[in-house]
Design a protein around this motif. Structure first.
Motif, PDB file in Angstrom:
ATOM      1  N   UNK A  12       0.815  -1.214   0.000  1.00 37.48           N
ATOM      2  CA  UNK A  12       0.000   0.000   0.000  1.00 37.48           C
ATOM      3  C   UNK A  12       0.848   1.263   0.000  1.00 37.48           C
ATOM      4  N   UNK A  13       0.469   2.168  -0.896  1.00 39.58           N
ATOM      5  CA  UNK A  13       1.096   3.479  -1.007  1.00 39.58           C
ATOM      6  C   UNK A  13      -0.032   4.504  -1.112  1.00 39.58           C
ATOM      7  N   UNK A  14      -0.154   5.376  -0.122  1.00 41.65           N
ATOM      8  CA  UNK A  14      -1.298   6.284  -0.032  1.00 41.65           C
ATOM      9  C   UNK A  14      -1.411   7.216  -1.233  1.00 41.65           C
ATOM     10  N   UNK A  15      -0.287   7.582  -1.829  1.00 41.26           N
ATOM     11  CA  UNK A  15      -0.321   8.478  -2.982  1.00 41.26           C
ATOM     12  C   UNK A  15      -0.692   7.703  -4.245  1.00 41.26           C
ATOM     13  N   UNK A  16       0.051   6.650  -4.515  1.00 40.44           N
ATOM     14  CA  UNK A  16      -0.221   5.849  -5.716  1.00 40.44           C
ATOM     15  C   UNK A  16      -1.610   5.225  -5.668  1.00 40.44           C
ATOM     16  N   UNK A  17      -2.012   4.771  -4.500  1.00 43.31           N
ATOM     17  CA  UNK A  17      -3.286   4.064  -4.344  1.00 43.31           C
ATOM     18  C   UNK A  17      -4.377   4.981  -3.808  1.00 43.31           C
ATOM     19  N   UNK A  18      -4.427   6.197  -4.311  1.00 39.84           N
ATOM     20  CA  UNK A  18      -5.401   7.179  -3.834  1.00 39.84           C
ATOM     21  C   UNK A  18      -6.840   6.750  -4.099  1.00 39.84           C
ATOM     22  N   UNK A  19      -7.024   5.806  -5.017  1.00 41.14           N
ATOM     23  CA  UNK A  19      -8.382   5.300  -5.278  1.00 41.14           C
ATOM     24  C   UNK A  19      -8.934   4.541  -4.073  1.00 41.14           C
ATOM     25  N   UNK A  20      -8.065   4.103  -3.175  1.00 40.87           N
ATOM     26  CA  UNK A  20      -8.520   3.440  -1.945  1.00 40.87           C
ATOM     27  C   UNK A  20      -8.822   4.531  -0.934  1.00 40.87           C
ATOM     28  N   UNK A  21     -10.052   4.955  -0.888  1.00 44.36           N
ATOM     29  CA  UNK A  21     -10.463   6.114  -0.110  1.00 44.36           C
ATOM     30  C   UNK A  21     -10.630   5.775   1.374  1.00 44.36           C
ATOM     31  N   UNK A  22     -10.869   6.822   2.167  1.00 50.64           N
ATOM     32  CA  UNK A  22     -10.948   6.650   3.619  1.00 50.64           C
ATOM     33  C   UNK A  22     -12.043   5.682   4.050  1.00 50.64           C
ATOM     34  N   UNK A  23     -13.131   5.605   3.280  1.00 50.19           N
ATOM     35  CA  UNK A  23     -14.212   4.689   3.647  1.00 50.19           C
ATOM     36  C   UNK A  23     -13.876   3.237   3.286  1.00 50.19           C
ATOM     37  N   UNK A  24     -12.679   3.026   2.734  1.00 50.84           N
ATOM     38  CA  UNK A  24     -12.209   1.677   2.413  1.00 50.84           C
ATOM     39  C   UNK A  24     -11.045   1.293   3.326  1.00 50.84           C
ATOM     40  N   UNK A  25     -11.130   1.727   4.568  1.00 54.41           N
ATOM     41  CA  UNK A  25     -10.051   1.542   5.538  1.00 54.41           C
ATOM     42  C   UNK A  25      -9.582   0.095   5.615  1.00 54.41           C
ATOM     43  N   UNK A  26     -10.503  -0.842   5.435  1.00 54.05           N
ATOM     44  CA  UNK A  26     -10.185  -2.266   5.525  1.00 54.05           C
ATOM     45  C   UNK A  26      -9.052  -2.677   4.603  1.00 54.05           C
ATOM     46  N   UNK A  27      -8.935  -2.012   3.462  1.00 55.14           N
ATOM     47  CA  UNK A  27      -7.924  -2.440   2.488  1.00 55.14           C
ATOM     48  C   UNK A  27      -6.795  -1.430   2.326  1.00 55.14           C
ATOM     49  N   UNK A 237     -13.215  -7.053   0.242  1.00 53.71           N
ATOM     50  CA  UNK A 237     -13.246  -7.103   1.701  1.00 53.71           C
ATOM     51  C   UNK A 237     -13.897  -5.876   2.336  1.00 53.71           C
ATOM     52  N   UNK A 238     -14.081  -4.806   1.567  1.00 54.69           N
ATOM     53  CA  UNK A 238     -14.772  -3.640   2.131  1.00 54.69           C
ATOM     54  C   UNK A 238     -16.245  -3.940   2.373  1.00 54.69           C
ATOM     55  N   UNK A 239     -16.750  -5.013   1.743  1.00 52.75           N
ATOM     56  CA  UNK A 239     -18.184  -5.301   1.858  1.00 52.75           C
ATOM     57  C   UNK A 239     -18.505  -6.763   2.147  1.00 52.75           C
ATOM     58  N   UNK A 240     -17.514  -7.662   2.051  1.00 52.75           N
ATOM     59  CA  UNK A 240     -17.826  -9.089   2.181  1.00 52.75           C
ATOM     60  C   UNK A 240     -16.564  -9.900   2.408  1.00 52.75           C
ATOM     61  N   UNK A 241     -16.727 -11.111   2.870  1.00 45.80           N
ATOM     62  CA  UNK A 241     -15.618 -12.049   2.991  1.00 45.80           C
ATOM     63  C   UNK A 241     -15.420 -12.771   1.662  1.00 45.80           C
ATOM     64  N   UNK A 242     -14.309 -13.470   1.538  1.00 45.89           N
ATOM     65  CA  UNK A 242     -14.060 -14.288   0.352  1.00 45.89           C
ATOM     66  C   UNK A 242     -15.178 -15.308   0.176  1.00 45.89           C
ATOM     67  N   UNK A 243     -15.586 -15.900   1.301  1.00 48.52           N
ATOM     68  CA  UNK A 243     -16.655 -16.910   1.268  1.00 48.52           C
ATOM     69  C   UNK A 243     -17.983 -16.298   0.818  1.00 48.52           C
ATOM     70  N   UNK A 244     -18.259 -15.076   1.243  1.00 51.60           N
ATOM     71  CA  UNK A 244     -19.478 -14.391   0.800  1.00 51.60           C
ATOM     72  C   UNK A 244     -19.492 -14.230  -0.712  1.00 51.60           C
ATOM     73  N   UNK A 245     -18.347 -13.826  -1.250  1.00 54.20           N
ATOM     74  CA  UNK A 245     -18.261 -13.594  -2.696  1.00 54.20           C
ATOM     75  C   UNK A 245     -18.463 -14.905  -3.458  1.00 54.20           C
ATOM     76  N   UNK A 246     -17.925 -15.991  -2.932  1.00 53.39           N
ATOM     77  CA  UNK A 246     -18.149 -17.292  -3.560  1.00 53.39           C
ATOM     78  C   UNK A 246     -19.626 -17.662  -3.527  1.00 53.39           C
ATOM     79  N   UNK A 247     -20.292 -17.331  -2.439  1.00 53.27           N
ATOM     80  CA  UNK A 247     -21.721 -17.634  -2.326  1.00 53.27           C
ATOM     81  C   UNK A 247     -22.528 -16.809  -3.322  1.00 53.27           C
TER      82      UNK A 247
END
Length: 276
Positions: A12-27, A237-247
């Motif tokens: 993770x690089x806060x400048x390069x990965x600016x698309x990962x916004x504050x509401x996506x803290x999980x990632x 992961x901002x909205x679901x687990x890996x298992x959720x996505x498989x489901x």
């Protein structure tokens, strides 16, 4: 072989990965193969296609380097400047790595609705076709028209639509998206990833029923031999687990034979990307 056709790794690089916004803290942290290995094992996934998350040749090399250390990476979708006059030289360099199966540009971030039919970009697509590389389409509604035009002009190029073109599941918009999917699916050289949907829904309050009409429309349009499972981990992961996505993906499998299920969970991805 069961393949997750779409996931990412990054330091993770806060400048390069600016698309990962504050509401996506999980990632907003590092995600590397060691973080995914146990998840794949517990879900009986044999390997993944690692897709670029930033736009640089260094990103492509980063994914290639990871693939030399982790056998779970069965293929890489990298980035190359398709509009560069030196694109063929860059592709010649990357051709030494058999793990690179194709390339992607983050078209969804481009405001120009006609980005995909710029002469320089189309020249880059021709270069991909000549070397039998795939191309991942990551788009938004403003790009529908140019996507269809680009695909029509490149019948020998293998395309795959990422995340089912990101339908607006949260607001239940359907008709314009559905019409586009039908038109795109009419081109036999285009596949579609059933992936990345949970982040287009209400992150906190989604249900399986939210996704069914969209997935069912994709299955009806593309058929069972041109769709593939993907998670978009770790973005999911901002909205679901890996298992959720498989489901969520599992809701696609209405009336699928055992052979068709195998194709969805890995066979179609292996065929599209040339994974042996």
């Amino acid at each position: 072989m069961r393949i997750d056709s779409h996931q990412h790794f990054w330091i993770f690089n806060a400048v390069r990965d600016a698309w990962i916004t504050d509401d996506m803290e999980t990632i907003r942290q590092n995600f590397l193969p060691i973080d995914l290995a146990s998840v794949l094992k517990s879900n009986r996934i044999d390997g993944t296609i690692a897709v670029q998350a930033s736009q640089s040749h260094e990103e492509t090399q980063f994914l290639v380097d990871l693939s030399t250390m982790y056998a779970m990476i069965k293929g890489v979708v990298g980035w190359v400047d398709l509009q560069s006059e030196d694109v063929e030289q860059h592709l010649a360099h990357f051709s030494q790595y058999s793990v690179i199966k194709g390339f992607r540009h983050v078209i969804e971030a481009e405001e120009d609705p006609d980005f995909l039919i710029r002469p320089a970009f189309l020249r880059g697509i021709k270069a991909l076709t000549a070397r039998q590389y795939t191309y991942d389409l990551l788009i938004r509604p403003r790009h529908y028209g140019s996507t269809l035009a680009c695909v029509e002009q490149n019948p020998e190029q293998r395309f795959v639509l990422d995340h089912m073109a990101k339908p607006a599941i949260r607001t239940r918009e359907f008709d314009e998206w559905a019409a586009f999917i039908e038109k795109l699916a009419a081109f036999p050289n285009v596949f579609c990833k059933v992936s990345g949907l949970v982040t287009e829904a209400d992150w906190k309050n989604w249900t399986l029923d939210d996704f069914k009409p969209y997935i069912q429309h994709v299955v009806a349009s593309f058929g069972k031999q041109r769709i593939m499972f993907g998670t978009d981990w770790p973005v999911c992961l901002v909205a679901a687990t890996y298992e959720d996505v498989m489901q969520i993906a599992d809701t696609a499998l209405i009336d699928f034979s055992a052979e068709e299920q195998l194709a969805f969970w890995g066979g179609n991805a292996a065929r599209f990307y040339g994974v042996k």
